[in-house]
Design a protein around this motif. Structure first.
Motif, PDB file in Angstrom:
ATOM      1  N   ASP A 139     -17.876 -20.421  21.356  1.00 55.66           N
ATOM      2  CA  ASP A 139     -18.980 -21.125  22.006  1.00 55.66           C
ATOM      3  C   ASP A 139     -20.200 -21.162  21.095  1.00 55.66           C
ATOM      4  O   ASP A 139     -20.340 -20.321  20.202  1.00 55.66           O
ATOM      5  N   VAL A 140     -21.046 -22.119  21.365  1.00 56.72           N
ATOM      6  CA  VAL A 140     -22.326 -22.208  20.667  1.00 56.72           C
ATOM      7  C   VAL A 140     -23.366 -21.471  21.509  1.00 56.72           C
ATOM      8  O   VAL A 140     -23.381 -21.604  22.734  1.00 56.72           O
ATOM      9  N   GLY A 141     -24.208 -20.685  20.866  1.00 58.34           N
ATOM     10  CA  GLY A 141     -25.259 -19.973  21.612  1.00 58.34           C
ATOM     11  C   GLY A 141     -25.920 -18.940  20.743  1.00 58.34           C
ATOM     12  O   GLY A 141     -25.793 -18.959  19.518  1.00 58.34           O
ATOM     13  N   ARG A 142     -26.593 -18.002  21.401  1.00 55.72           N
ATOM     14  CA  ARG A 142     -27.304 -16.963  20.654  1.00 55.72           C
ATOM     15  C   ARG A 142     -26.297 -15.968  20.084  1.00 55.72           C
ATOM     16  O   ARG A 142     -25.391 -15.510  20.779  1.00 55.72           O
ATOM     17  N   LEU A 143     -26.475 -15.627  18.807  1.00 57.18           N
ATOM     18  CA  LEU A 143     -25.556 -14.714  18.132  1.00 57.18           C
ATOM     19  C   LEU A 143     -26.255 -13.376  17.893  1.00 57.18           C
ATOM     20  O   LEU A 143     -27.477 -13.269  18.021  1.00 57.18           O
ATOM     21  N   ALA A 144     -25.444 -12.370  17.511  1.00 54.52           N
ATOM     22  CA  ALA A 144     -26.012 -11.027  17.324  1.00 54.52           C
ATOM     23  C   ALA A 144     -27.114 -11.032  16.279  1.00 54.52           C
ATOM     24  O   ALA A 144     -28.054 -10.228  16.352  1.00 54.52           O
TER      25      ALA A 144
END
Ligand code: CTP
Length: 397
Positions: free
Chosen positions: A151-156
């Protein structure tokens, strides 16, 4: 779909490793027997104890561990598996699998199995987009491995991009689809409609109904789980499309008619669970209709009957949501709309109708024969309808 199935869940080292525990838990709750393999990196992030407690089964951490139940029969997990799911899958494991290495228990199991393999990547966007990872993923896809996400989104890292592990519900959907791929609808195309349509009165108001779309979405899911290629034509509803189902969003009855006309070309069955509005305002105001002291009279004109207007060719299943004289009304609709089967329900019965998770329906065929089903989940109602569609398709040869 997952009840009693042997699922090998491989968990790799990643910030998302903890999400593997949710996957293990949900699979176990769905009735699957889950054999977890933790890579050595995964064990730096999560403990085998967590997975053992969640699955109530031994967890495999080292293929050279002499006490391990799998040490001698090192390919036993691979043989017993109905499916292998790697979630989260790291770039290293994806590379290892693409190159056919067998230097850890997870890679060995993937190499030794003939069961479907699904991989859910989780990593930084730059690692996922690196040509090496893309090539490895393409190699695996070419061998029939299903890559789910990311998924696309906020990463670590704090940045945004493609690299997040997909939601657990999506993984369960992907597994169900893989397990059912050779079902009795394999090679069949099924079109399902769902939800109510909305007929605009002005830029902010519409005429609509209370259909939640749950029945149609459940049928689409059940058809997918039997191997069908499914197109779901849906009015505006607050539901996520089941994984692996092609979704076409429409608003008005005219849009739904056009979308169903396109989707049903060459299909095997159409199941119309939608509640298209029968009327639309004669005129749609360009500007918001203002409050007046006199009240408001709306002129409505009839919409087309989508089912009745469709030619033959595919099996046609309609729904009849009734509040009175259910059987008589439903039988009349079978004849008027040229249906092979109708699913009749009294929307005022307890546990049936709009927005509920269950339904209480009677199946009525073209000859007028009735089959009363008990109160079932909408997913199970979907399977009972599909049993009848399968029989109708078989009878046609
Ligand atoms: N249907 C359709 N096109 C419409 C209205 C309904 O194809 N414009 C389909 C529904 O999806 C359902 C079946 O026809 O599968 C019966 O819908 P229902 O609303 O019960 O019947 P109507 O034909 O609208 O009759 P009535 O509202 O008078 O009961």
């Amino acid at each position: 779909m997952l009840e009693g199935k042997r699922i090998v869940l491989g968990v790799c080292g990643s910030v998302a490793s903890y999400k593997g525990a949710d996957v293990a838990s949900r699979l176990t709750q769905a009735g699957a027997l889950v054999d977890v393999i933790l890579t050595s990196s995964a064990q730096r992030f999560v403990s085998p104890l967590t997975f053992r407690a969640l699955t109530q089964r031994p967890v495999c951490t080292d293929m050279f561990e002499p006490q391990s139940a799998v040490a001698e029969e090192h390919v036993e997990l691979a043989r017993a598996a109905d499916a292998v799911l790697v979630a989260p899958a790291s770039a290293t494991t994806i590379a290892r699998l693409a190159h056919g290495l067998a230097d850890d228990m997870l890679a060995l199991t993937v190499l030794a199995t003939v069961a479907p393999v699904l991989i859910a990547p989780a990593m930084d966007a730059q690692m996922w987009e690196h040509p090496a990872t893309r090539a490895n993923a393409a190699t695996l896809r070419g061998r029939g491995v299903v890559i789910v996400g990311p998924d696309v989104g906020r990463l670590a890292s704090g940045r945004s991009g493609a690299g997040r592990l997909v939601e657990t519900a999506v993984l369960l959907g992907a597994l169900s689809q893989a397990l059912g791929a050779r079902g009795d609808f394999a090679g069949r195309r099924v079109v399902v409609s769902a939800g109510g349509t909305q007929e605009p009165l002005d830029p902010v108001r519409y005429l609509g109904n209370r259909s939640s779309g749950k029945m149609g979405f459940a049928i689409a899911e059940a058809a997918r789980d039997r191997g069908a290629q499914v197109t779901l034509v849906s009015g505006p509803v607050a539901l996520d499309a089941p994984y692996g189902v092609e979704r076409v969003d429409v608003r008005t009855t005219a849009e739904m008619a056009a979308a169903i006309g396109r989707a049903t070309a060459g299909c095997d069955a159409l199941i119309m669970a939608a509640a298209p509005a029968d009327f639309r305002p004669e005129r749609t105001a360009d500007q918001k209709i203002k409050r007046t002291a006199q009240g408001l009279t709306l002129e409505l004109v009839p919409n087309e009957d989508i089912l009745a207007g469709l030619g033959g060719g595919c099996i046609k299943v309609g729904f009849a949501a009734e509040t009175q004289d259910m059987r008589e009304n439903a039988r009349a609709k079978v004849a008027r709309k040229g249906l092979d089967l109708i699913v009749a329900n009294d929307v005022r019965a307890a546990g049936a109708g709009f927005g509920t998770e269950t339904n209480l329906v009677t199946l009525i065929d073209a000859a007028g024969n009735c089959e009363e089903l008990p109160l079932l989940s909408k997913y199970d109602v979907g399977h009972r309808i599909l049993d009848r569609v399968a029989a109708l398709l078989a009878a046609r040869g």
